[in-house]
Motif scaffolding. Structure first.
Motif, PDB file in Angstrom:
ATOM      1  N   LEU A 114       8.563   9.267  13.851  1.00  0.00           N
ATOM      2  CA  LEU A 114       7.675  10.433  13.895  1.00  0.00           C
ATOM      3  C   LEU A 114       8.092  11.379  15.026  1.00  0.00           C
ATOM      4  O   LEU A 114       8.156  12.599  14.846  1.00  0.00           O
ATOM      5  CB  LEU A 114       6.228   9.996  14.076  1.00  0.00           C
ATOM      6  CG  LEU A 114       5.541   9.348  12.871  1.00  0.00           C
ATOM      7  CD1 LEU A 114       4.149   8.858  13.250  1.00  0.00           C
ATOM      8  CD2 LEU A 114       5.473  10.316  11.693  1.00  0.00           C
ATOM      9  N   ARG A 115       8.372  10.805  16.180  1.00  0.00           N
ATOM     10  CA  ARG A 115       8.834  11.645  17.293  1.00  0.00           C
ATOM     11  C   ARG A 115      10.125  12.379  16.934  1.00  0.00           C
ATOM     12  O   ARG A 115      10.257  13.583  17.167  1.00  0.00           O
ATOM     13  CB  ARG A 115       9.063  10.788  18.532  1.00  0.00           C
ATOM     14  CG  ARG A 115       9.644  11.579  19.705  1.00  0.00           C
ATOM     15  CD  ARG A 115      10.480  10.729  20.636  1.00  0.00           C
ATOM     16  NE  ARG A 115      11.497   9.959  19.933  1.00  0.00           N
ATOM     17  CZ  ARG A 115      12.103   8.898  20.470  1.00  0.00           C
ATOM     18  NH1 ARG A 115      11.787   8.507  21.685  1.00  0.00           N
ATOM     19  NH2 ARG A 115      13.021   8.239  19.783  1.00  0.00           N
ATOM     20  N   ASP A 116      11.060  11.638  16.356  1.00  0.00           N
ATOM     21  CA  ASP A 116      12.355  12.249  16.017  1.00  0.00           C
ATOM     22  C   ASP A 116      12.182  13.360  14.991  1.00  0.00           C
ATOM     23  O   ASP A 116      12.875  14.390  15.058  1.00  0.00           O
ATOM     24  CB  ASP A 116      13.319  11.186  15.476  1.00  0.00           C
ATOM     25  CG  ASP A 116      13.717  10.167  16.543  1.00  0.00           C
ATOM     26  OD1 ASP A 116      13.479  10.448  17.741  1.00  0.00           O
ATOM     27  OD2 ASP A 116      14.244   9.103  16.178  1.00  0.00           O
ATOM     28  N   LYS A 117      11.255  13.176  14.058  1.00  0.00           N
ATOM     29  CA  LYS A 117      10.987  14.210  13.063  1.00  0.00           C
ATOM     30  C   LYS A 117      10.434  15.460  13.743  1.00  0.00           C
ATOM     31  O   LYS A 117      10.860  16.595  13.435  1.00  0.00           O
ATOM     32  CB  LYS A 117       9.991  13.697  12.016  1.00  0.00           C
ATOM     33  CG  LYS A 117       9.673  14.708  10.913  1.00  0.00           C
ATOM     34  CD  LYS A 117      10.897  15.027  10.070  1.00  0.00           C
ATOM     35  CE  LYS A 117      10.549  15.928   8.922  1.00  0.00           C
ATOM     36  NZ  LYS A 117      11.742  16.315   8.128  1.00  0.00           N
ATOM     37  N   ALA A 118       9.507  15.270  14.654  1.00  0.00           N
ATOM     38  CA  ALA A 118       8.928  16.400  15.374  1.00  0.00           C
ATOM     39  C   ALA A 118      10.007  17.152  16.159  1.00  0.00           C
ATOM     40  O   ALA A 118      10.084  18.383  16.116  1.00  0.00           O
ATOM     41  CB  ALA A 118       7.829  15.924  16.314  1.00  0.00           C
TER      42      ALA A 118
ATOM     43  N   VAL B 176       0.858  -1.191   0.000  1.00  0.00           N
ATOM     44  CA  VAL B 176       0.000   0.000   0.000  1.00  0.00           C
ATOM     45  C   VAL B 176       0.893   1.240   0.000  1.00  0.00           C
ATOM     46  O   VAL B 176       1.815   1.354   0.805  1.00  0.00           O
ATOM     47  CB  VAL B 176      -0.930   0.012   1.231  1.00  0.00           C
ATOM     48  CG1 VAL B 176      -1.765   1.290   1.262  1.00  0.00           C
ATOM     49  CG2 VAL B 176      -1.842  -1.216   1.220  1.00  0.00           C
ATOM     50  N   LYS B 177       0.603   2.153  -0.914  1.00  0.00           N
ATOM     51  CA  LYS B 177       1.463   3.334  -1.072  1.00  0.00           C
ATOM     52  C   LYS B 177       1.059   4.436  -0.102  1.00  0.00           C
ATOM     53  O   LYS B 177       0.356   5.383  -0.450  1.00  0.00           O
ATOM     54  CB  LYS B 177       1.402   3.827  -2.521  1.00  0.00           C
ATOM     55  CG  LYS B 177       2.041   2.858  -3.517  1.00  0.00           C
ATOM     56  CD  LYS B 177       2.013   3.398  -4.934  1.00  0.00           C
ATOM     57  CE  LYS B 177       2.686   2.423  -5.898  1.00  0.00           C
ATOM     58  NZ  LYS B 177       2.665   2.928  -7.297  1.00  0.00           N
ATOM     59  N   LEU B 178       1.523   4.279   1.115  1.00  0.00           N
ATOM     60  CA  LEU B 178       1.339   5.274   2.163  1.00  0.00           C
ATOM     61  C   LEU B 178       2.678   5.471   2.866  1.00  0.00           C
ATOM     62  O   LEU B 178       3.517   4.559   2.877  1.00  0.00           O
ATOM     63  CB  LEU B 178       0.272   4.812   3.176  1.00  0.00           C
ATOM     64  CG  LEU B 178      -1.189   4.902   2.731  1.00  0.00           C
ATOM     65  CD1 LEU B 178      -2.102   4.202   3.729  1.00  0.00           C
ATOM     66  CD2 LEU B 178      -1.629   6.347   2.539  1.00  0.00           C
ATOM     67  N   PRO B 179       2.893   6.637   3.487  1.00  0.00           N
ATOM     68  CA  PRO B 179       4.195   6.930   4.106  1.00  0.00           C
ATOM     69  C   PRO B 179       4.349   6.296   5.493  1.00  0.00           C
ATOM     70  O   PRO B 179       4.280   6.967   6.521  1.00  0.00           O
ATOM     71  CB  PRO B 179       4.194   8.460   4.185  1.00  0.00           C
ATOM     72  CG  PRO B 179       2.759   8.825   4.333  1.00  0.00           C
ATOM     73  CD  PRO B 179       2.001   7.822   3.503  1.00  0.00           C
ATOM     74  N   PHE B 180       4.574   4.989   5.512  1.00  0.00           N
ATOM     75  CA  PHE B 180       4.711   4.284   6.787  1.00  0.00           C
ATOM     76  C   PHE B 180       6.086   4.528   7.402  1.00  0.00           C
ATOM     77  O   PHE B 180       7.090   4.662   6.709  1.00  0.00           O
ATOM     78  CB  PHE B 180       4.478   2.783   6.608  1.00  0.00           C
ATOM     79  CG  PHE B 180       3.069   2.443   6.253  1.00  0.00           C
ATOM     80  CD1 PHE B 180       2.056   2.554   7.184  1.00  0.00           C
ATOM     81  CD2 PHE B 180       2.738   2.009   4.972  1.00  0.00           C
ATOM     82  CE1 PHE B 180       0.740   2.246   6.865  1.00  0.00           C
ATOM     83  CE2 PHE B 180       1.433   1.692   4.635  1.00  0.00           C
ATOM     84  CZ  PHE B 180       0.431   1.816   5.578  1.00  0.00           C
ATOM     85  N   CYS B 181       6.108   4.569   8.730  1.00  0.00           N
ATOM     86  CA  CYS B 181       7.354   4.718   9.481  1.00  0.00           C
ATOM     87  C   CYS B 181       7.095   4.225  10.888  1.00  0.00           C
ATOM     88  O   CYS B 181       5.985   3.796  11.212  1.00  0.00           O
ATOM     89  CB  CYS B 181       7.816   6.175   9.485  1.00  0.00           C
ATOM     90  SG  CYS B 181       6.594   7.325  10.159  1.00  0.00           S
ATOM     91  N   THR B 182       8.093   4.282  11.733  1.00  0.00           N
ATOM     92  CA  THR B 182       7.876   3.908  13.124  1.00  0.00           C
ATOM     93  C   THR B 182       7.417   5.119  13.929  1.00  0.00           C
ATOM     94  O   THR B 182       7.602   6.263  13.512  1.00  0.00           O
ATOM     95  CB  THR B 182       9.165   3.363  13.760  1.00  0.00           C
ATOM     96  OG1 THR B 182      10.130   4.422  13.841  1.00  0.00           O
ATOM     97  CG2 THR B 182       9.733   2.201  12.935  1.00  0.00           C
ATOM     98  N   ILE B 183       6.843   4.845  15.080  1.00  0.00           N
ATOM     99  CA  ILE B 183       6.404   5.946  15.945  1.00  0.00           C
ATOM    100  C   ILE B 183       7.607   6.739  16.443  1.00  0.00           C
ATOM    101  O   ILE B 183       7.545   7.960  16.606  1.00  0.00           O
ATOM    102  CB  ILE B 183       5.557   5.402  17.133  1.00  0.00           C
ATOM    103  CG1 ILE B 183       4.827   6.543  17.861  1.00  0.00           C
ATOM    104  CG2 ILE B 183       6.396   4.589  18.088  1.00  0.00           C
ATOM    105  CD1 ILE B 183       3.606   7.049  17.179  1.00  0.00           C
ATOM    106  N   GLU B 184       8.742   6.052  16.628  1.00  0.00           N
ATOM    107  CA  GLU B 184       9.962   6.739  17.043  1.00  0.00           C
ATOM    108  C   GLU B 184      10.454   7.697  15.958  1.00  0.00           C
ATOM    109  O   GLU B 184      10.940   8.797  16.256  1.00  0.00           O
ATOM    110  CB  GLU B 184      11.057   5.734  17.389  1.00  0.00           C
ATOM    111  CG  GLU B 184      10.811   4.928  18.648  1.00  0.00           C
ATOM    112  CD  GLU B 184       9.927   3.708  18.425  1.00  0.00           C
ATOM    113  OE1 GLU B 184       9.616   3.012  19.408  1.00  0.00           O
ATOM    114  OE2 GLU B 184       9.515   3.458  17.255  1.00  0.00           O
TER     115      GLU B 184
END
Length: 519
Positions: A475-479, A465-473
């Motif tokens: 996402l936190r690091d990006k924020a 599925v073409k969605l931007p999957f990543c880990t929750i970590e």
């Protein structure tokens, strides 16, 4: 003591409340108890009347005294007048040490704050509190611990006898002289009276407050005459125009539309998206947009929803009208479209809050959910959610049905922007846990989507599925890379409130904000 989400709950709080620490979402599966019972006074004389001239007089008849627990419902939301008008009379009578047990409280109830400061109100038990009351709690102004419960948890507490209501005050859009209350008709329609039903059944005294007295029998009644002691007619019980304040509006926010698109794409690629699926969503911009786009795909694929449940807004009513939903089961109406729908559509039903979400009955609707779409103020790397306490430590929100639906749904999706202003919504540790991460399956942000590693079945379903999957970590690091890791809120040692899990255990505590200036 350390509970199941890693929060240290002070021993003195457990001793003071008689509660246990949270031991897991389903730790009390199969728990047995005897339901509580109210004191009921026989009403046999046909020449007597339940009509009482004023709020003051009905308080006298109900035997108002210091230390009582008074209950209210919040179906009028920010347009509610009932809480303030009752508490003004309580205050004038010099009554002290009152506990307000409300299904929720908001900015409309800011006038209660001086009553907290002078000892008229010493306890607040609610799904949550917005506005000045939340600020007063966070500043340590409330004498007793504030108790925050989910909608299901509140009914559980009432039905089990954990909370005993002395007098319930129920704002009724229409009512007859014998106490049959309906949520529709008159000038203050609110759609349903779901949250007040348990109060009517379990309070010692029940007072109907209406601005539209109608001939008897007022049927079909949301609340029956057999549970009502007195009826008071006032000029206005609420402002229906404010029911929808800040809610249920279509969004033009690019970020919210993006998250809605991600959510829709995720939902339709799960094994649960099939004819007869069940669904609940909130009324935030992304949730509303997702519901609208999901409806388009349902129409294209010939898929119908078996039922939609919970708080209802216009987009869900539109799907019902189009035949894409078979049934709506409703506990709260968020706009005038929903209010009109329940009046006119025979497939739109009012249910009680117990039927909706009580974890201690024999089966609530939330247990039958395939999907729930929720929002959150914060989500941490363990998928724990915070929906009550702001990142500044101040009580500013409500649990509502968040923990109830998350526990019941097969697929719990939380939508949150990566950043709330300059504050990371995805963080290492939430300020306060209100919904445990074990019940949260997916977090969707504008920067990516994280699936709870415990849900390997969903991870497998999303392969390709073409969605931007990543880990929750990630996402936190990006924020944190964008705005930096925020300094933790500084709290005093004083505990000012507790967050109950839906089973009545303590999932977290709320502490006084250090050096907080309450104005």
């Amino acid at each position: 003591m350390i509970n199941a989400v890693g929060r240290d709950i002070p021993e003195e709080v457990l001793k003071a409340t008689g509660k246990d620490i949270f031991r897991g979402t389903f730790a009390k599966e199969g728990y047995e108890y005897k339901k509580a019972a109210p004191t009921v006074r026989a009403y046999m004389d046909p020449n007597k009347s339940k009509r009482v001239d004023s709020i003051h007089d009905v308080l006298v008849k109900c035997g108002i005294k210091d230390g009582m627990t008074l209950s209210f419902h919040h179906h009028f939301r920010e347009g509610d007048y009932v809480v303030n008008m009752v508490m003004e009379e309580v205050h004038k009578m010099g009554i002290k040490d009152v506990t307000i047990c409300a299904s929720s409280m908001g900015k409309a109830h800011d006038p209660i704050v001086p009553m907290i400061e002078d000892g008229t109100v010493t306890g607040i038990q609610s799904s949550g509190v917005r506005g000045k009351i939340g600020e007063a709690i966070s500043a340590g102004k409330l004498q007793n611990l504030a108790i925050m419960r989910s909608h299901g948890g509140r009914v559980r507490a009432i039905e089990s006898g954990e909370v005993h209501i002395d007098i319930a005050f129920i704002g009724a859009p229409t009512c007859d002289e014998y106490g049959n209350m309906r949520a529709n008709g008159g000038k203050s329609d609110c759609g349903v009276l779901s949250y007040a039903m348990a109060d009517a059944k379990y309070a010692d005294k029940v007072v109907a407050i209406t601005d539209c007295l109608v001939p008897s029998p007022n049927l079909p009644a949301s609340i029956s005459q057999v549970d009502v002691d007195y009826v008071v007619v006032v000029d206005e019980i609420g402002n229906p125009a404010k029911i929808a304040t800040g809610a249920a509006k279509p969004t033009t926010d690019v970020r919210k539309i993006l998250m809605a698109d991600y959510c829709t794409e995720f939902v339709i690629n799960t094994p649960y998206f099939k004819d007869g699926f069940t669904y609940q969503t909130g009324v935030g911009g992304a949730s509303i947009a997702s519901t609208i786009s999901l409806g388009k795909i349902m129409k294209e694929r010939g898929i119908k929803m078996k039922f939609g449940v919970g708080g209802i807004a216009g987009p869900m009513c539109k799907l019902l009208e189009e035949g894409l939903i078979e049934t709506l089961v409703d506990t709260q109406d968020f706009d005038t479209i929903a209010i009109e729908s329940i009046k006119n559509n025979p497939r739109h039903f009012e249910i009680s809050a117990s039927e909706y979400a009580n974890p201690f009955n024999k089966g609530a609707y939330v247990n039958q959910l395939d999907f729930v779409i929720l929002a959150a103020l914060e989500v941490d790397v363990n998928f724990n959610c915070n929906v009550v306490v702001g990142s500044d430590g101040v009580v500013t929100g409500a649990q509502g049905g968040h923990p109830d639906t998350a526990a019941g749904a097969k697929c719990t999706i939380v939508i949150a922007p990566l950043l709330q202003g300059r504050i990371p919504a995805i963080c290492s540790q939430v300020t306060t846990v209100t919904t445990p991460g074990e019940t949260v399956d997916v977090v969707i942000t504008d920067y990516g989507i994280a699936i709870n590693p415990a849900r390997q079945d969903l991870i497998e379903a999303m392969k390709g599925v073409k969605l931007p999957f990543c880990t929750i970590e990630e996402l936190r690091d990006k924020a944190y890379s964008i705005v930096g890791e925020p300094d933790p809120v500084q709290f005093d040692d004083q505990v000012v409130g507790i967050i109950e899990a839906r089973d009545g255990s303590v999932i977290d505590v709320v502490r006084k904000v250090k050096d907080y200036e309450f104005k």
